[in-house]
Design an enzyme around this catalytic site. Sequence first.
Site, mmCIF file in Angstrom:
data_model
loop_
_atom_site.group_PDB
_atom_site.id
_atom_site.type_symbol
_atom_site.label_atom_id
_atom_site.label_comp_id
_atom_site.label_asym_id
_atom_site.label_seq_id
_atom_site.Cartn_x
_atom_site.Cartn_y
_atom_site.Cartn_z
ATOM 1 N N LYS A 44 -0.157 2.967 -5.973
ATOM 2 C CA LYS A 44 -1.363 2.274 -5.545
ATOM 3 C C LYS A 44 -2.574 3.123 -5.895
ATOM 4 C CE LYS A 44 -3.459 0.432 -1.394
ATOM 5 N NZ LYS A 44 -3.147 -0.074 -0.062
ATOM 6 N N LYS A 61 -0.050 -1.480 -8.018
ATOM 7 C CA LYS A 61 -1.289 -2.215 -7.744
ATOM 8 C C LYS A 61 -2.489 -1.362 -8.061
ATOM 9 C CE LYS A 61 -3.192 -3.009 -3.237
ATOM 10 N NZ LYS A 61 -3.023 -3.200 -1.831
HETATM 11 C C1 PBG Z 1 -4.692 -0.796 2.310
HETATM 12 C C2 PBG Z 1 -4.659 -2.034 1.486
HETATM 13 C C3 PBG Z 1 -5.451 -2.269 0.362
HETATM 14 C C4 PBG Z 1 -5.157 -3.537 -0.097
HETATM 15 C C5 PBG Z 1 -4.153 -4.039 0.725
HETATM 16 N N1 PBG Z 1 -3.863 -3.107 1.707
HETATM 17 C C6 PBG Z 1 -6.357 -1.361 -0.374
HETATM 18 C C7 PBG Z 1 -7.337 -0.555 0.351
HETATM 19 O O1 PBG Z 1 -8.054 -1.031 1.240
HETATM 20 O O2 PBG Z 1 -7.454 0.618 -0.004
HETATM 21 C C8 PBG Z 1 -5.831 -4.172 -1.261
HETATM 22 C C9 PBG Z 1 -5.405 -5.546 -1.613
HETATM 23 C C10 PBG Z 1 -6.381 -6.317 -2.418
HETATM 24 O O3 PBG Z 1 -7.441 -5.819 -2.880
HETATM 25 O O4 PBG Z 1 -6.106 -7.501 -2.623
HETATM 26 N N2 PBG Z 1 -3.723 -0.708 3.266
#
Ligand code: PBG
Length: 335
Positions: free
Chosen positions: A201, A254
Amino acid sequence: MKELRSTAMTTRLHRLRATPALRDLVREHRLHPHHFIQPLFVTDDPSLAGEIPELPGVRRWLVEDVAAQVQRIAAVGVRGVLLFGVPQFKDASGSQAWAQDGPVCRAIRDLEPMSRDIAVIADVCLCQYTEHGHCGLLDESGRILNDQTLEVLGAASVAYAAAGASLVAPSGMMDGAVNAIRSALDDAAFEHVGILSYAVKHASALYAPFRGAARSAPVHGDRRTHQLDPANARQALREAELDFQEGADILMVKPALTNLDTLVRLRQRHPTAMLAAYEVSGEYIMLHSAAQRGLLDERSASLELLTAIKRAGADVIVTYRACQAAQWLAEDASC
Ligand code: PBG
Ligand code: ZN
């Protein structure tokens, strides 16, 4: 006798592209609704339900309305929903994340009867639930307490499993999260509940619309101390390697488009692994807002990008357009 011609003159790749039938016949990769996961924002605060200004075209659902919506999602062939809680109350430890009367546990209990038709997947993180908006517990200096956070993630995972989740999905990039969650689940006799790990991520600007939707933006600082630097390809492989060894059932990358190279490498290095990619909020919004302005066609552009994600090696795709794309594909399939 006629002279043999060079292959440059006999090879004509256009031959197999000449008609729609030939193109369909030789298409290597295909999208199918069964491989989509629909993210859903679930709230227990009526004032937050409805259209999301930061993420146009996506809604926050009141807990009471989730089951009906998931029924509709399952009806178009989508086989997974990923639940994000948007709680009415936040505190320092994020206790609404695992509270049995919190929005996610309530929604999971309502969905459990449908879980044979559609996989109920619970995101496991603290950022929507903590007042400071960070994905873990903090010390006085604001640093993330990784190992203390693991205990909370384990407890939250057990709460989701007890409510009836099919999979839990740790998204906070805490070191050792898959291991900690696997042990917590096994100790609580939930060895049958799987882990979809956000293994790779990036620290990405493309999450901005999500943070508005989930109300999870950090109040101070950022997430670069734990999320992966998008410039690091080898570390992406290490992250995935560790989660694989720790027992993740599905490895997810992601954002999707900035990780197509990661997908290709993971597919080569772990030929037997189940891989997923998350087309994040910023990826969704780029096409959506361009299409709203009439600058491109959302249907064909979206299906093209989703196909590229599949082609790179994703078995499963999390996308805000899961439901919509499933309907587009159904139109294609009618005969
Ligand atoms: C963090 C989380 C994020 C997303 C889902 N859970 C990223 C973040 O805030 O750092 C991003 C998903 C998206 O942008 O669709 N737990
Ligand atoms: Zn988080």
